[in-house]
Scaffold this motif. Structure first.
Motif, mmCIF file in Angstrom:
data_model
loop_
_atom_site.group_PDB
_atom_site.id
_atom_site.type_symbol
_atom_site.label_atom_id
_atom_site.label_comp_id
_atom_site.label_asym_id
_atom_site.label_seq_id
_atom_site.Cartn_x
_atom_site.Cartn_y
_atom_site.Cartn_z
ATOM 1 N N TYR A 90 0.871 -1.191 0.000
ATOM 2 C CA TYR A 90 0.000 0.000 0.000
ATOM 3 C C TYR A 90 0.901 1.232 0.000
ATOM 4 O O TYR A 90 1.673 1.432 0.926
ATOM 5 C CB TYR A 90 -0.871 0.032 1.263
ATOM 6 N N THR A 130 -9.998 6.933 0.441
ATOM 7 C CA THR A 130 -9.670 6.608 -0.942
ATOM 8 C C THR A 130 -10.812 7.020 -1.864
ATOM 9 O O THR A 130 -11.945 6.585 -1.678
ATOM 10 C CB THR A 130 -9.411 5.103 -1.098
ATOM 11 N N PHE A 131 -10.501 7.863 -2.791
ATOM 12 C CA PHE A 131 -11.477 8.233 -3.810
ATOM 13 C C PHE A 131 -11.174 7.441 -5.071
ATOM 14 O O PHE A 131 -10.078 6.918 -5.232
ATOM 15 C CB PHE A 131 -11.383 9.730 -4.125
ATOM 16 N N LEU A 132 -12.154 7.391 -5.949
ATOM 17 C CA LEU A 132 -11.877 6.795 -7.246
ATOM 18 C C LEU A 132 -11.068 7.801 -8.059
ATOM 19 O O LEU A 132 -11.303 8.996 -7.955
ATOM 20 C CB LEU A 132 -13.178 6.484 -7.978
ATOM 21 N N PRO A 133 -10.129 7.306 -8.870
ATOM 22 C CA PRO A 133 -9.323 8.237 -9.658
ATOM 23 C C PRO A 133 -10.189 9.055 -10.631
ATOM 24 O O PRO A 133 -9.792 10.118 -11.068
ATOM 25 C CB PRO A 133 -8.370 7.327 -10.434
ATOM 26 N N LYS A 139 -26.703 8.075 -3.101
ATOM 27 C CA LYS A 139 -26.979 7.110 -4.155
ATOM 28 C C LYS A 139 -25.732 6.299 -4.473
ATOM 29 O O LYS A 139 -25.161 6.370 -5.546
ATOM 30 C CB LYS A 139 -27.474 7.844 -5.407
ATOM 31 N N LYS A 182 -23.430 3.035 -5.164
ATOM 32 C CA LYS A 182 -23.598 1.832 -5.967
ATOM 33 C C LYS A 182 -23.810 0.626 -5.067
ATOM 34 O O LYS A 182 -23.513 0.662 -3.891
ATOM 35 C CB LYS A 182 -22.336 1.599 -6.804
ATOM 36 N N LYS A 183 -24.304 -0.422 -5.650
ATOM 37 C CA LYS A 183 -24.468 -1.646 -4.886
ATOM 38 C C LYS A 183 -23.107 -2.108 -4.392
ATOM 39 O O LYS A 183 -22.092 -1.838 -4.986
ATOM 40 C CB LYS A 183 -25.090 -2.732 -5.763
ATOM 41 N N LYS A 184 -23.146 -2.845 -3.283
ATOM 42 C CA LYS A 184 -21.877 -3.277 -2.718
ATOM 43 C C LYS A 184 -21.177 -4.262 -3.672
ATOM 44 O O LYS A 184 -21.807 -4.934 -4.475
ATOM 45 C CB LYS A 184 -22.097 -3.905 -1.355
ATOM 46 N N GLU A 185 -19.875 -4.317 -3.519
ATOM 47 C CA GLU A 185 -19.094 -5.106 -4.476
ATOM 48 C C GLU A 185 -18.784 -6.505 -3.967
ATOM 49 O O GLU A 185 -18.237 -7.312 -4.692
ATOM 50 C CB GLU A 185 -17.772 -4.394 -4.775
ATOM 51 N N GLY A 186 -19.126 -6.771 -2.735
ATOM 52 C CA GLY A 186 -18.768 -8.066 -2.169
ATOM 53 C C GLY A 186 -19.554 -9.201 -2.795
ATOM 54 O O GLY A 186 -20.304 -9.017 -3.732
ATOM 55 N N CYS A 187 -19.345 -10.362 -2.207
ATOM 56 C CA CYS A 187 -19.987 -11.560 -2.755
ATOM 57 C C CYS A 187 -21.487 -11.498 -2.560
ATOM 58 O O CYS A 187 -21.966 -11.063 -1.563
ATOM 59 C CB CYS A 187 -19.426 -12.777 -2.039
#
Lengths: 217, 180, 194
Positions: A32, A102-105, A210, A212-217
């Motif tokens: 990291y 952490t932001f998205l680039p 708003k 986004k849906k979570k990214e996990g399983c």
């Protein structure tokens, strides 16, 4: 050595290679890279010089009214100040937490604080961490109040200025402000910050909430 | 002779070396991290499928339930237009591809000799339901938590993984009639 | 190289679904190759006769972990942009136990049941219907479980942070543990064959 390795079974070879990679990992450092950054001083100076580092209160107001959602507005002030008043759609992230955030680039990030100093410092930290799409709100919340919430037009304004003020008035009302006409001396009249529920027309839930849906399983 | 040869050819091929299969799996997982910034999953796709189905049947009921709403998103796109849903469709296809290449596709009920077909299917349903429930509670199944979180050294995933093995080993004795 | 590519905006949502499908194919392919389309092979893990589940799972974890580590160290992958599921310790422990018991009862896990369905296993199809049933039950009782579901929140937490030791050292320890485990697994299998 090579011969020895050749005599091993496939599984043993895999184990040896994996073990070596694991051993090297002990000394290879942290994957990291969060806290260590390189900056390009010249590039930053150029951005500042060209005034590409900020947006004005009017621009921001315009975006919010148009319900643009391609940016994130970050309020750097304390929690108390934030709960007292903040620009609609703003999220509260204090300077110290900003570094761990952490932001998205690809996200466009607008920073603001009371005046301009804190947001400028935060802007620099963000740029140093490699974010390209970061801007400050010019003049901070002070200028937001002055230009958007409590705009004032002097009595002896030119017709052009009056015409322009009509538009500003509308913007101001949208954000629950109170535009005034009067002498410059009257600027210091008591100003009440709009209630946080404002603006009534816009839906403050959209945008930041708003997710986004979570990214996990 | 010819006939015999083709018979031999259609025997199911032996499984791959588990370590090599694992490395292959790990590289697919790594690819997912590098391209998408996320790992693999499975159970999430079925949550989306269920939520979409529930919305069709009873939109009112779904609106009052936070769990379904999360999978339905903001309503601008179909809940089935989801990353995990497409990934799982790929899993079906990949399994079919590998199975076909190794001649392993065969209608079958997998069980030990000491249990009836009906018994096996009943257990399959019960086990599946526990899996579905447990995976939701743990925020992921063996793919989403154990594999993905394991590679990321995620604390919750490692705790989860230990508990999966612990639970399975602890209960294996009671299920021996089904498998042995 | 700026990875993860998707997070850097190199391609959009629609293309990401194509990527999902292709990655899924790879996932399903190797699951089937390893023999995970068979409930008997999967559950043999819990009777010590075939330790493939452990071997495959840990080879995969170690491979991806080492790959992530070196890509991160070399600055090719921004690891902080990789999605990390937040840790809610107690629900995850209970969920793991339920899932483990479900594993040995049902014979599959959700991912492996998909490839088993593809290769014609009827029990896997019933299992999958069960999975959806289980999710349905969870969804229906979610309002009651909500407090528990959000309890013991530890946020995004990795093992190196928890134990406050260098990331690389944890990588090494996991490698060591895995290889030790593999040797143990081979030994146990040999012993059980006798």
């Amino acid at each position: 050595m090579k011969n020895l390795f050749g005599q091993l079974s496939l599984n043993q070879k895999i184990a040896v290679v994996t073990l070596l990679l694991g051993l090297i990992a002990i000394f290879a450092g942290n994957p990291y890279q969060g806290n260590y950054t390189r900056i390009d001083a010249k590039e930053i100076a150029l951005i500042v010089q060209k005034e590409l580092d900020h947006i004005t209160a009017e621009e921001l107001a315009d975006w919010i009214i148009k319900e643009k959602s391609d940016f994130r507005l970050i309020d750097l002030r304390s929690e108390n100040e934030f709960s007292e008043y903040h620009i609609p759609k703003a999220e509260n992230i204090q300077l110290i937490d900003l570094n761990n955030y952490t932001f998205l680039p690809t996200e466009k990030i607008i920073l603001y604080s009371e005046g301009g100093i804190h947001s400028a410092q935060a802007w620099f930290l963000m740029i140093a961490r490699g974010y390209k799409n970061v801007y400050m709100l010019k003049g901070g919340l002070d200028e937001w109040k002055e230009k958007i919430l409590f705009p004032i037009i002097s009595e002896n304004a030119t017709p052009d200025e009056i015409k322009n003020f009509e538009r500003i008035k509308e913007v101001s009302r949208y954000f629950g402000g109170s535009p005034q006409t009067g002498k410059i001396e009257d600027i210091r009249v008591k100003k009440e910050l709009p209630k946080l529920e404002m603006p009534a027309q816009g839906s403050p839930q959209t945008g930041t909430q708003k997710k986004k849906k979570k990214e996990g399983c | 002779m010819n006939h015999q040869e083709s018979q031999i050819n259609f025997q199911p091929k032996p499984y791959m070396n588990p370590y090599l299969a694992g490395i292959g799996l790990g590289l697919v997982l790594l690819l997912s991290f590098v391209i998408m910034g996320r790992g693999l999953g499975a159970s999430g796709a079925f949550s989306s499928l269920l939520s979409a189905g529930m919305e069709k049947i009873s939109p009112e009921h779904v609106k009052s339930n936070e769990f379904y709403l999360e999978y339905l998103g903001d309503g601008t796109t179909s809940p089935l237009k989801d990353w995990l849903v497409f990934e799982v469709i790929g899993v079906f296809a990949g399994g079919l591809l590998s199975g076909a290449l190794a001649h392993r596709i065969k209608k079958d009920i997998e069980k030990g000799p000491r249990i009836s077909n009906f018994g096996r299917l009943a257990f399959a349903f019960i086990g599946g339901a526990m899996m579905g429930f447990g995976a939701k509670l743990a925020r992921g199944c063996t793919s989403g938590q154990a594999l993905t979180g394991g590679a990321l050294l995620n604390v919750g995933s490692w705790a989860f993984m230990l508990c999966v093995f612990a639970g399975a080993y602890a209960f294996a004795y009671f299920m021996r009639r089904q498998w042995r | 190289m700026n990875a993860p590519f998707f997070k850097y905006g190199y391609f959009g949502d629609d293309l990401s679904l194509v990527v999902a499908f292709i990655i899924g194919i790879g996932f399903g392919f190797f699951l089937e190759r390893a023999g995970f389309g068979s409930a008997k092979k999967l559950t043999a893990q819990f009777y010590f006769t075939d330790m493939s589940v452990f071997k495959v799972m840990f080879s995969a974890i170690v491979t991806a972990m080492i790959g992530l580590y070196y890509l991160g160290v070399l600055g090719l992958l921004n690891l902080s942009l990789v999605y990390l599921t937040p840790t809610y310790l107690i629900p995850q422990i209970i969920g793991g136990l339920i899932l483990g018991i479900g594993f040995v009862i049902g014979g599959y896990c959700p991912g492996t049941s998909c490839v088993a369905v593809s290769t014609g296993k009827i029990d896997a199809l019933v299992f999958l219907i069960g999975v959806i049933g289980g999710i349905f039950v969870f969804g229906e009782v979610f309002p009651l479980l909500k407090v528990f579901y959000y309890s013991s929140n530890m946020g995004n937490l990795t093992l190196p942070q928890l134990f406050n030791i260098p990331y690389g050292l944890v990588v090494f320890l996991v490698v060591l543990m895995a290889i030790g485990g593999f040797m143990g697994a081979e030994y146990v299998e040999k012993k059980m064959k006798k």
